[in-house]
Every structure is written in C-alpha cells, then in structure tokens.
Write an enzyme that holds these catalytic residues in place. Sequence first.
Site, PDB file in Angstrom:
ATOM      1  N   TYR A  28     -10.729 -28.746-114.634  1.00  0.00           N
ATOM      2  CA  TYR A  28      -9.603 -27.837-114.453  1.00  0.00           C
ATOM      3  C   TYR A  28      -8.738 -27.833-115.707  1.00  0.00           C
ATOM      4  O   TYR A  28      -8.248 -26.776-116.126  1.00  0.00           O
ATOM      5  CB  TYR A  28      -8.773 -28.259-113.233  1.00  0.00           C
ATOM      6  CG  TYR A  28      -9.521 -28.110-111.931  1.00  0.00           C
ATOM      7  CD1 TYR A  28      -9.605 -26.884-111.288  1.00  0.00           C
ATOM      8  CD2 TYR A  28     -10.160 -29.204-111.347  1.00  0.00           C
ATOM      9  CE1 TYR A  28     -10.302 -26.745-110.097  1.00  0.00           C
ATOM     10  CE2 TYR A  28     -10.858 -29.076-110.152  1.00  0.00           C
ATOM     11  CZ  TYR A  28     -10.926 -27.844-109.542  1.00  0.00           C
ATOM     12  OH  TYR A  28     -11.622 -27.703-108.371  1.00  0.00           O
ATOM     13  N   ASN A  59     -10.958 -17.946-105.615  1.00  0.00           N
ATOM     14  CA  ASN A  59     -12.040 -17.104-106.131  1.00  0.00           C
ATOM     15  C   ASN A  59     -12.710 -16.375-104.966  1.00  0.00           C
ATOM     16  O   ASN A  59     -13.271 -17.012-104.081  1.00  0.00           O
ATOM     17  CB  ASN A  59     -13.058 -17.985-106.861  1.00  0.00           C
ATOM     18  CG  ASN A  59     -14.329 -17.260-107.237  1.00  0.00           C
ATOM     19  OD1 ASN A  59     -14.376 -16.037-107.293  1.00  0.00           O
ATOM     20  ND2 ASN A  59     -15.372 -18.020-107.506  1.00  0.00           N
ATOM     21  N   CYS A 119     -17.278 -21.106-109.308  1.00  0.00           N
ATOM     22  CA  CYS A 119     -16.175 -22.050-109.150  1.00  0.00           C
ATOM     23  C   CYS A 119     -16.674 -23.454-108.807  1.00  0.00           C
ATOM     24  O   CYS A 119     -15.963 -24.434-109.024  1.00  0.00           O
ATOM     25  CB  CYS A 119     -15.174 -21.539-108.123  1.00  0.00           C
ATOM     26  SG  CYS A 119     -15.889 -21.033-106.555  1.00  0.00           S
ATOM     27  N   HIS A 120     -17.903 -23.555-108.307  1.00  0.00           N
ATOM     28  CA  HIS A 120     -18.465 -24.873-107.992  1.00  0.00           C
ATOM     29  C   HIS A 120     -18.715 -25.702-109.246  1.00  0.00           C
ATOM     30  O   HIS A 120     -18.897 -26.910-109.159  1.00  0.00           O
ATOM     31  CB  HIS A 120     -19.761 -24.732-107.183  1.00  0.00           C
ATOM     32  CG  HIS A 120     -20.826 -23.947-107.858  1.00  0.00           C
ATOM     33  ND1 HIS A 120     -20.843 -22.561-107.850  1.00  0.00           N
ATOM     34  CD2 HIS A 120     -21.903 -24.339-108.577  1.00  0.00           C
ATOM     35  CE1 HIS A 120     -21.905 -22.142-108.531  1.00  0.00           C
ATOM     36  NE2 HIS A 120     -22.562 -23.205-108.978  1.00  0.00           N
ATOM     37  N   GLU A 148     -28.670 -26.459-109.340  1.00  0.00           N
ATOM     38  CA  GLU A 148     -28.656 -25.979-110.721  1.00  0.00           C
ATOM     39  C   GLU A 148     -29.120 -27.041-111.719  1.00  0.00           C
ATOM     40  O   GLU A 148     -29.225 -26.752-112.907  1.00  0.00           O
ATOM     41  CB  GLU A 148     -27.248 -25.518-111.098  1.00  0.00           C
ATOM     42  CG  GLU A 148     -26.818 -24.278-110.353  1.00  0.00           C
ATOM     43  CD  GLU A 148     -25.436 -23.788-110.772  1.00  0.00           C
ATOM     44  OE1 GLU A 148     -24.844 -24.345-111.728  1.00  0.00           O
ATOM     45  OE2 GLU A 148     -24.962 -22.837-110.147  1.00  0.00           O
TER      46      GLU A 148
END
Length: 172
Positions: A100, A127, A135-136, A162
């Site tokens: 962040y 989001n 956003c993950h 991912e």
Amino acid sequence: MYWKTTYLSPVGELTLAEKDGCLAGLWIKGQKYYLASLDEDDVSDGDTPTLAKAKGWLDEYFAGRRPSILALPLAPRGTDFQRCVWQLLCHIPYGQTKTYGQIAEEAAALRGIPSSARAVGTAVGHNPISIIIPCHRVVGAQGRLTGYAGGIDKKIQLLTHEGADMARLRRS
C-alpha cells in the site's frame, strides 16, 4: 442502464456488470461493497457482448494464461483518487505484489500531492472490478496479507494461482 450476469469461478460465484459497453463491476459473491457502485433501480440481468468478453477474459485467467487488462473496456466508477489508484494496480505484473505504501508513493508522484497508505487501502478496498483490476496483488508492509474485500483466503488463492512467491508473504 447496467447489465449484470454471473460467472462460476474457482474462487466462487462472480457477478459482472456492464454499462454503455464497458465493464463497470466484478465482485466475488459476499465480498464487502458487493454491487456497491451500481444503482440498484437501473440493473437488468442478461449477457451482452462486453460481459461475454469479460467472461472470456476470466476463462483465460483461470486456465492459467495471463490475459491483458487492456483487452477489456473498463469503466470503474469512483473518485479521481480512486481511479488513479486502480490504474496503478493495473500495472502490477501477474504473480507480483506491491505494498500500500508503494502505491501511495506512486499516486503522490502522479498527482503531485501527498498520499497515504491508508487512503490507498480505502481505494483498493472499494475497487469495483476485482480480479481484473488486481487489488489482490496489494499487500501490507513486510508482505502482510491484509485488506482484501473478498477475504484473505481468496486473496491467497488468487496469488497462488498467479504463481506469487507465497514464502515471502504472511497472514497478519
């Protein structure tokens, strides 16, 4: 008018919404702020070419490929700051993360005004196009897995899917 449809995914049922030929929302059923950016009086169920394209994108993604975010017309509704943060999220590569604080620094540089990690966290949490606007991929300082509106378990599932280095990430 908004059009919405559902998609069954490995992380649960997703609701997709489209307005004027652009994807306006993608939520995991039950997540915080579910359907929050839609005007409930102006929503109809149905498939559209845009929603079909988004479902195709999700098919590719969940099949382990890495479709381009640019392949979809996106129109998330939010403040200028939120849209700035969401645009920055789109540049985090698959399987990688940013904090962040890093996003706050990038937003401050783009906008020429200070930004805080807390303000970024609020924007990330709101989001309206989860998964596609990734956003993950945003984590807390020192790799803490925090703040995913769909739930930390879903965040872990998406990052694992991912190929993120989960050894350097930890639950709060």
